[in-house]
Design a protein around this motif. Structure first.
Motif, PDB file in Angstrom:
ATOM      1  N   LEU A   1      14.635  31.043  10.730  1.00 58.36           N
ATOM      2  CA  LEU A   1      15.680  30.090  10.365  1.00 58.36           C
ATOM      3  C   LEU A   1      17.021  30.532  10.928  1.00 58.36           C
ATOM      4  O   LEU A   1      17.805  29.707  11.407  1.00 58.36           O
ATOM      5  N   TRP A   2      17.288  31.828  10.885  1.00 55.26           N
ATOM      6  CA  TRP A   2      18.561  32.332  11.402  1.00 55.26           C
ATOM      7  C   TRP A   2      18.714  32.023  12.888  1.00 55.26           C
ATOM      8  O   TRP A   2      19.785  31.604  13.342  1.00 55.26           O
ATOM      9  N   ARG A   3      17.639  32.203  13.676  1.00 49.54           N
ATOM     10  CA  ARG A   3      17.718  31.889  15.107  1.00 49.54           C
ATOM     11  C   ARG A   3      18.014  30.411  15.309  1.00 49.54           C
ATOM     12  O   ARG A   3      18.803  30.034  16.182  1.00 49.54           O
ATOM     13  N   PHE A   4      17.377  29.566  14.504  1.00 48.47           N
ATOM     14  CA  PHE A   4      17.635  28.125  14.613  1.00 48.47           C
ATOM     15  C   PHE A   4      19.086  27.796  14.274  1.00 48.47           C
ATOM     16  O   PHE A   4      19.757  27.051  15.006  1.00 48.47           O
ATOM     17  N   LEU A   5      19.587  28.359  13.195  1.00 50.15           N
ATOM     18  CA  LEU A   5      20.957  28.063  12.777  1.00 50.15           C
ATOM     19  C   LEU A   5      21.974  28.576  13.787  1.00 50.15           C
ATOM     20  O   LEU A   5      23.015  27.945  14.009  1.00 50.15           O
ATOM     21  N   LYS A   6      21.700  29.717  14.421  1.00 51.84           N
ATOM     22  CA  LYS A   6      22.596  30.203  15.464  1.00 51.84           C
ATOM     23  C   LYS A   6      22.575  29.268  16.670  1.00 51.84           C
ATOM     24  O   LYS A   6      23.605  29.044  17.306  1.00 51.84           O
TER      25      LYS A   6
ATOM     26  N   MET B   1      10.332  22.967  13.921  1.00 50.56           N
ATOM     27  CA  MET B   1       9.010  22.940  14.520  1.00 50.56           C
ATOM     28  C   MET B   1       9.006  22.792  16.042  1.00 50.56           C
ATOM     29  O   MET B   1       7.950  22.823  16.650  1.00 50.56           O
ATOM     30  N   LYS B   2      10.160  22.641  16.652  1.00 50.94           N
ATOM     31  CA  LYS B   2      10.214  22.574  18.104  1.00 50.94           C
ATOM     32  C   LYS B   2      10.735  23.910  18.649  1.00 50.94           C
ATOM     33  O   LYS B   2      11.039  24.828  17.887  1.00 50.94           O
ATOM     34  N   ASN B   3      10.858  23.995  19.968  1.00 51.06           N
ATOM     35  CA  ASN B   3      11.338  25.220  20.584  1.00 51.06           C
ATOM     36  C   ASN B   3      12.828  25.384  20.300  1.00 51.06           C
ATOM     37  O   ASN B   3      13.646  24.542  20.682  1.00 51.06           O
ATOM     38  N   ILE B   4      13.179  26.478  19.620  1.00 44.19           N
ATOM     39  CA  ILE B   4      14.558  26.681  19.200  1.00 44.19           C
ATOM     40  C   ILE B   4      15.496  26.803  20.392  1.00 44.19           C
ATOM     41  O   ILE B   4      16.584  26.203  20.419  1.00 44.19           O
TER      42      ILE B   4
ATOM     43  N   MET C   1      16.669  23.518  21.883  1.00 45.32           N
ATOM     44  CA  MET C   1      17.285  22.525  21.019  1.00 45.32           C
ATOM     45  C   MET C   1      18.749  22.303  21.371  1.00 45.32           C
ATOM     46  O   MET C   1      19.502  23.256  21.572  1.00 45.32           O
ATOM     47  N   THR C   2      19.161  21.034  21.461  1.00 48.23           N
ATOM     48  CA  THR C   2      20.550  20.666  21.706  1.00 48.23           C
ATOM     49  C   THR C   2      20.955  19.607  20.693  1.00 48.23           C
ATOM     50  O   THR C   2      20.123  19.089  19.931  1.00 48.23           O
ATOM     51  N   ALA C   3      22.232  19.257  20.706  1.00 50.75           N
ATOM     52  CA  ALA C   3      22.712  18.211  19.805  1.00 50.75           C
ATOM     53  C   ALA C   3      22.016  16.884  20.089  1.00 50.75           C
ATOM     54  O   ALA C   3      21.760  16.092  19.174  1.00 50.75           O
ATOM     55  N   ASP C   4      21.696  16.628  21.350  1.00 50.39           N
ATOM     56  CA  ASP C   4      21.036  15.369  21.709  1.00 50.39           C
ATOM     57  C   ASP C   4      19.545  15.375  21.384  1.00 50.39           C
ATOM     58  O   ASP C   4      18.974  14.331  21.050  1.00 50.39           O
ATOM     59  N   SER C   5      18.905  16.546  21.480  1.00 55.84           N
ATOM     60  CA  SER C   5      17.452  16.586  21.286  1.00 55.84           C
ATOM     61  C   SER C   5      17.044  16.775  19.823  1.00 55.84           C
ATOM     62  O   SER C   5      15.892  16.544  19.478  1.00 55.84           O
ATOM     63  N   PHE C   6      17.965  17.196  18.967  1.00 51.22           N
ATOM     64  CA  PHE C   6      17.611  17.468  17.574  1.00 51.22           C
ATOM     65  C   PHE C   6      17.185  16.204  16.841  1.00 51.22           C
ATOM     66  O   PHE C   6      17.836  15.163  16.931  1.00 51.22           O
TER      67      PHE C   6
ATOM     68  N   ARG D   1      -1.989  27.595  30.001  1.00 48.66           N
ATOM     69  CA  ARG D   1      -0.831  27.107  30.750  1.00 48.66           C
ATOM     70  C   ARG D   1       0.400  27.892  30.326  1.00 48.66           C
ATOM     71  O   ARG D   1       0.445  28.500  29.258  1.00 48.66           O
ATOM     72  N   GLN D   2       1.417  27.867  31.173  1.00 44.97           N
ATOM     73  CA  GLN D   2       2.677  28.513  30.827  1.00 44.97           C
ATOM     74  C   GLN D   2       3.615  27.506  30.171  1.00 44.97           C
ATOM     75  O   GLN D   2       3.614  26.327  30.495  1.00 44.97           O
ATOM     76  N   GLY D   3       4.401  27.993  29.227  1.00 44.40           N
ATOM     77  CA  GLY D   3       5.348  27.131  28.528  1.00 44.40           C
ATOM     78  C   GLY D   3       6.303  27.946  27.685  1.00 44.40           C
ATOM     79  O   GLY D   3       6.315  29.181  27.747  1.00 44.40           O
ATOM     80  N   HIS D   4       7.099  27.270  26.883  1.00 40.68           N
ATOM     81  CA  HIS D   4       8.073  27.940  26.023  1.00 40.68           C
ATOM     82  C   HIS D   4       7.516  28.074  24.613  1.00 40.68           C
ATOM     83  O   HIS D   4       6.918  27.153  24.068  1.00 40.68           O
TER      84      HIS D   4
END
Length: 399
Positions: free
Chosen positions: A164-169, A215-218, A221-226, A394-397
């Protein structure tokens, strides 16, 4: 006591001049600092002062927002013909052998206490957020949203965790107050309905197991994608007699070669980890399709069941400490619920932690310990999984 007051004043000076580069460090550094703040701060360390010297004259321009009671003392230290301490004495008083990590803990503690103060004064989350924005504006428009949101989670849901901390940062780094409002609104919605969600999805899970998870890749995440729907309630427990998930429980075993091995506290050969991973995902249908996502940048891997709602993740969190190797098995569920007298589609996440008991060479030290975990839990299993007919790699994030 005078030295203590001035040390607090210096802490505020550090807050106001803290370089923006601090917030550009890698997310793992923030996680470590946040963990240190959560676990190491005790009343005995409360009065620790910082290492760097401070000029008494600078206290005249300090904002009183963080420590209002120090405003008068700060002004008097400049106006008085006889300052509380001369510069030489003050410098000597602040020459404690304090590491940068400890200074960051002190900095974190000050912000955390301010967030708690605002939440106590303003029970309504949007009013608290506005008050916190006012606090930021009074301190040079610094961005501290993660502290308010993490303190809110701790106050109304449960103790915040590194995920959660990584997401909030990441939210904080967007410098977007509309996004911050959306995030805190979603968190407050979950907080208000957490007991209803728990009663419907997992009535036997203790309240301490409730967390909010993105639940998505932290990192992406951007203001537009959230999307608010990607921020959900998660039930997080360690595998036990009371905690199980799908076919995995305390008695679960998987077969490799001519032997059966327990899932709980697995202590067999490390080269059988691929079989363990596949059993965790597929259970009694070993030939079902499994998708593996490998993220070489973050040195992580995730395995997904063909229904995409059940997956296993192995990141640095799981293997960084060879004495605490473990796995996280996740399942996402959704259902229509009546919340606020309205039919609402809500998703939740189950997160089951499974401890491993693999032998670790005693000669490993420092980064070699983490490298060892990465090798036996990600690289070697990946090499074997690539050659299995029902596995797609496969490779991904991976967040």
């Amino acid at each position: 006591m005078k030295i203590l007051s001035l040390s607090k004043i210096f802490l505020l000076a550090l807050l106001l001049s803290w370089p923006g580069a601090v917030y550009a460090q890698k997310k793992d550094a923030f996680s470590r600092a946040f963990q240190a703040f959560r676990t190491k701060y005790t009343p005995q360390t409360k009065e620790k002062i910082l290492q760097l010297p401070i000029n008494v004259k600078n206290t005249a321009v300090l904002s009183p927002v963080l420590f209002p009671s120090l405003k008068t003392a700060a002004q008097q230290s400049v106006r008085s013909a006889k300052p509380l301490l001369n510069e030489t004495a003050l410098t000597q008083a602040l020459q404690a052998k304090t590491s940068q990590g400890k200074r960051k803990e002190v900095f974190f503690k000050a912000l955390w206490e301010k967030a708690e103060e605002i939440l106590s004064q303003y029970p309504r989350p949007m009013e608290a957020l506005q008050a916190f924005w006012d606090f930021e504006d009074a301190n040079g428009s610094k961005q501290f949203f993660a502290f308010l949101a993490a303190a809110y989670h701790t106050k109304y849901i449960s103790v915040s965790n590194p995920h959660l901390w990584r997401f909030l940062k990441q939210v904080e780094h967007q410098h977007n107050r509309s996004l911050e409002e959306k995030v805190l609104k979603r968190m407050s919605f979950i907080a208000r309905h957490r007991l209803e969600l728990r009663s419907y999805f997992a009535p036997n899970v203790p309240l301490s197991a409730l967390h909010i998870r993105y639940m998505k890749n932290i990192s992406m995440m951007t203001a537009d994608s959230f999307r608010s729907s990607d921020l959900i309630l998660s039930f997080e427990q360690a595998l036990s007699a009371q905690a199980a998930l799908r076919h995995i429980n305390m008695r679960s075993t998987f077969r490799a070669g001519n032997a059966d091995y327990p899932v709980y506290q697995y202590n067999g050969p490390a080269n059988l980890l691929p079989q363990l991973y596949l059993y965790l995902i597929n259970g009694q249908t070993p030939n079902a399709l499994v998708t593996v996502v490998f993220d070489p940048k973050s040195r992580a891997m995730a395995l997904y069941h063909e229904d995409k709602h059940f997956w296993l993740r192995i990141t640095s969190h799981e293997y960084a400490n060879p004495d605490n190797l473990h796995l996280h098995l996740n399942e996402r569920r959704s259902s229509m619920l009546m919340l606020n007298k309205q039919a609402t589609l809500e998703r939740i996440n189950y997160n089951l932690s499974i401890p491993l008991n693999l032998p670790v060479p005693s000669v490993l030290t420092g980064t070699k310990r983490t490298d060892y975990g990465y090798k036996i839990m990600v690289l070697e299993p990946l090499r074997i999984l690539r050659n299995m007919p029902n596995v797609r790699v496969r490779q991904g994030h991976i967040s």
